[in-house]
Design a protein around this motif. Structure first.
Motif, mmCIF file in Angstrom:
data_model
loop_
_atom_site.group_PDB
_atom_site.id
_atom_site.type_symbol
_atom_site.label_atom_id
_atom_site.label_comp_id
_atom_site.label_asym_id
_atom_site.label_seq_id
_atom_site.Cartn_x
_atom_site.Cartn_y
_atom_site.Cartn_z
ATOM 1 N N GLN A 155 0.794 -1.221 0.000
ATOM 2 C CA GLN A 155 0.000 0.000 0.000
ATOM 3 C C GLN A 155 0.831 1.277 0.000
ATOM 4 O O GLN A 155 0.640 2.145 -0.852
ATOM 5 C CB GLN A 155 -0.930 -0.019 1.228
ATOM 6 C CG GLN A 155 -1.771 1.225 1.396
ATOM 7 C CD GLN A 155 -2.620 1.151 2.665
ATOM 8 O OE1 GLN A 155 -2.717 0.104 3.304
ATOM 9 N NE2 GLN A 155 -3.217 2.268 3.036
ATOM 10 N N TRP A 156 1.765 1.401 0.956
ATOM 11 C CA TRP A 156 2.378 2.699 1.192
ATOM 12 C C TRP A 156 3.254 3.157 0.026
ATOM 13 O O TRP A 156 3.197 4.320 -0.378
ATOM 14 C CB TRP A 156 3.197 2.660 2.482
ATOM 15 C CG TRP A 156 3.772 3.983 2.853
ATOM 16 C CD1 TRP A 156 3.144 4.994 3.520
ATOM 17 C CD2 TRP A 156 5.101 4.457 2.587
ATOM 18 N NE1 TRP A 156 3.991 6.055 3.684
ATOM 19 C CE2 TRP A 156 5.197 5.748 3.120
ATOM 20 C CE3 TRP A 156 6.213 3.899 1.953
ATOM 21 C CZ2 TRP A 156 6.366 6.504 3.033
ATOM 22 C CZ3 TRP A 156 7.365 4.650 1.866
ATOM 23 C CH2 TRP A 156 7.438 5.934 2.396
ATOM 24 N N TYR A 157 4.076 2.272 -0.499
ATOM 25 C CA TYR A 157 5.034 2.667 -1.534
ATOM 26 C C TYR A 157 4.339 3.271 -2.751
ATOM 27 O O TYR A 157 4.750 4.304 -3.271
ATOM 28 C CB TYR A 157 5.872 1.464 -1.953
ATOM 29 C CG TYR A 157 6.970 1.803 -2.943
ATOM 30 C CD1 TYR A 157 8.207 2.256 -2.510
ATOM 31 C CD2 TYR A 157 6.748 1.680 -4.316
ATOM 32 C CE1 TYR A 157 9.208 2.573 -3.418
ATOM 33 C CE2 TYR A 157 7.739 1.988 -5.232
ATOM 34 C CZ TYR A 157 8.968 2.447 -4.772
ATOM 35 O OH TYR A 157 9.953 2.763 -5.671
ATOM 36 N N ALA A 158 3.252 2.667 -3.207
ATOM 37 C CA ALA A 158 2.555 3.146 -4.398
ATOM 38 C C ALA A 158 1.866 4.483 -4.157
ATOM 39 O O ALA A 158 1.615 5.228 -5.107
ATOM 40 C CB ALA A 158 1.530 2.113 -4.859
ATOM 41 N N GLY A 159 1.579 4.805 -2.899
ATOM 42 C CA GLY A 159 0.890 6.056 -2.592
ATOM 43 C C GLY A 159 1.814 7.207 -2.273
ATOM 44 O O GLY A 159 1.346 8.266 -1.850
ATOM 45 N N THR A 160 3.123 7.026 -2.448
ATOM 46 C CA THR A 160 4.078 8.080 -2.142
ATOM 47 C C THR A 160 5.018 8.295 -3.322
ATOM 48 O O THR A 160 5.046 7.506 -4.264
ATOM 49 C CB THR A 160 4.918 7.729 -0.901
ATOM 50 O OG1 THR A 160 5.798 6.632 -1.223
ATOM 51 C CG2 THR A 160 4.035 7.335 0.272
ATOM 52 N N ILE A 162 8.326 8.353 -2.920
ATOM 53 C CA ILE A 162 9.659 7.963 -2.481
ATOM 54 C C ILE A 162 10.441 7.319 -3.618
ATOM 55 O O ILE A 162 11.648 7.534 -3.772
ATOM 56 C CB ILE A 162 9.579 7.019 -1.250
ATOM 57 C CG1 ILE A 162 10.962 6.793 -0.642
ATOM 58 C CG2 ILE A 162 8.908 5.717 -1.616
ATOM 59 C CD1 ILE A 162 11.548 8.014 -0.009
ATOM 60 N N GLY A 163 9.764 6.530 -4.458
ATOM 61 C CA GLY A 163 10.448 5.909 -5.587
ATOM 62 C C GLY A 163 10.946 6.933 -6.588
ATOM 63 O O GLY A 163 12.050 6.808 -7.126
ATOM 64 N N ASP A 164 10.148 7.970 -6.856
ATOM 65 C CA ASP A 164 10.564 9.020 -7.780
ATOM 66 C C ASP A 164 11.752 9.806 -7.222
ATOM 67 O O ASP A 164 12.670 10.169 -7.960
ATOM 68 C CB ASP A 164 9.394 9.963 -8.055
ATOM 69 C CG ASP A 164 8.190 9.232 -8.627
ATOM 70 O OD1 ASP A 164 8.132 9.066 -9.850
ATOM 71 O OD2 ASP A 164 7.324 8.822 -7.833
ATOM 72 N N LEU A 165 11.720 10.077 -5.917
ATOM 73 C CA LEU A 165 12.799 10.847 -5.308
ATOM 74 C C LEU A 165 14.113 10.067 -5.292
ATOM 75 O O LEU A 165 15.195 10.657 -5.371
ATOM 76 C CB LEU A 165 12.405 11.241 -3.882
ATOM 77 C CG LEU A 165 11.284 12.278 -3.774
ATOM 78 C CD1 LEU A 165 10.778 12.375 -2.341
ATOM 79 C CD2 LEU A 165 11.755 13.642 -4.256
#
Length: 321
Positions: A155-160, A162-165
């Protein structure tokens, strides 16, 4: 995106559990699956329980009505509200993402100069996994919205953002990758606390003459394992029926942690003090520190090897305080 079914046998009956799963391609060309939605057991006998009731605002009016959503490929039961049949193969997800909190977490990481500490201790794997970026993801998650590693992946990773940053994709949030990263951190615990102590002194002028010491516990709803630290003991959570572990923590009055330890669930509070006093003095040197703790932790005769005279006097003083 597609439906995935897992069949399990229970009491000689086969139960089917359905989930909505999405295929994602990593930057290294590998396909990984992201768990989007758990639908549960879907069969004709329980179809009335599948309906998810939602509140819908009608166009041109502020009046809200209740509707039930139901899979399109099955006949909907008779309900007191309108039924909307959903075509799961046409399901579309919009992706709003949290950016600001993730950016701030990485800024704080930079202020503490943690890249300098972890770069040589967590080198990238031969398969290209950047363990430092995996750790940054875990740290940001714990700081912003703490939960389980499975929740981070699902849930959390896809809603933030953080991956782009970090310039990463879903590969850094795979459950096995997250757990393996945590395993790699344990051996560097003492060095990390020493490094952070220097940073806290440089950034905040932290002092260590007064230390707060306390213990807590966390329980597991599982069968007692044959080995490990999960044991029955005094439960602060009023769950004496569950195995647990005891967690000890030392912090400064400002909240900067200096040490922690996970101990067996049957560890008595008054048997933990000596080891922590010796550990703090070994890592940070001997000083006229004041220890603040619950009065039940220090005793006149600590079981096991005796505390040093100075440490015993300070512990007794803290107990009377």
């Amino acid at each position: 995106m597609f439906l995935r079914c897992k069949a399990r046998k229970k009491d000689s009956k086969t139960h089917r559990y359905w989930s909505v799963v999405e295929n994602c391609r990593t930057k290294r060309g590998k396909i990984v699956q992201r768990h989007v939605l758990y639908l549960g057991e879907v069969n004709d006998a329980q179809r009335a329980a599948w309906c998810k009731t939602i509140e819908v605002v009608q166009a041109g009016s502020k009046a809200a009505v209740q509707m039930a959503i139901f899979p399109e490929d099955r006949r909907a039961p008779e309900l007191d509200c309108a039924v909307v049949q959903v075509r799961l193969d046409r399901l579309r997800l919009e992706r709003p993402r949290q950016w600001g909190a993730c950016w701030l977490a990485l800024e704080m990481w930079g202020w503490l100069q943690l890249d300098e500490f972890w770069a040589r201790r967590l080198p990238a794997s031969r398969k290209g996994t950047d363990w430092v970026n995996v750790l940054k993801t875990l740290v940001a998650y714990r700081l912003i919205d703490p939960g389980s590693e499975w929740r981070l992946h699902r849930q959390w990773y896809a809603g933030t953002a953080i991956g782009d940053l970090l310039g990463e994709d879903l590969a850094v949030a795979q459950p096995d990758t997250l757990y393996r990263c945590l395993d790699k951190l344990v051996e560097h615990k003492a060095a990390l606390f020493g490094f952070l102590t220097e940073r806290w002194q440089a950034l905040f002028g932290a002092r260590f003459e007064v230390l707060l010491y306390d213990l807590t516990s966390t329980y597991f709803e599982c069968d007692p394992p044959e080995a490990g630290k999960r044991r029955y003991g005094y439960s602060r959570d009023k769950r004496s029926d569950c195995v647990q572990v005891v967690i000890a923590l030392i912090v400064t009055p400002e909240g900067f942690p200096l040490a922690y330890e996970v101990m067996a669930g049957n560890t008595a509070d008054n048997t933990t003090l000596q080891g922590f006093v010796e550990r703090i003095e070994a890592q940070y040197g001997q000083a006229q520190r004041i220890w603040v703790m619950d009065r039940g932790i220090p005793t006149e005769a600590v079981p096991g090897p005796a505390l040093g005279a100075g440490a015993r006097a300070r512990a007794s003083q803290a107990a009377r305080t």
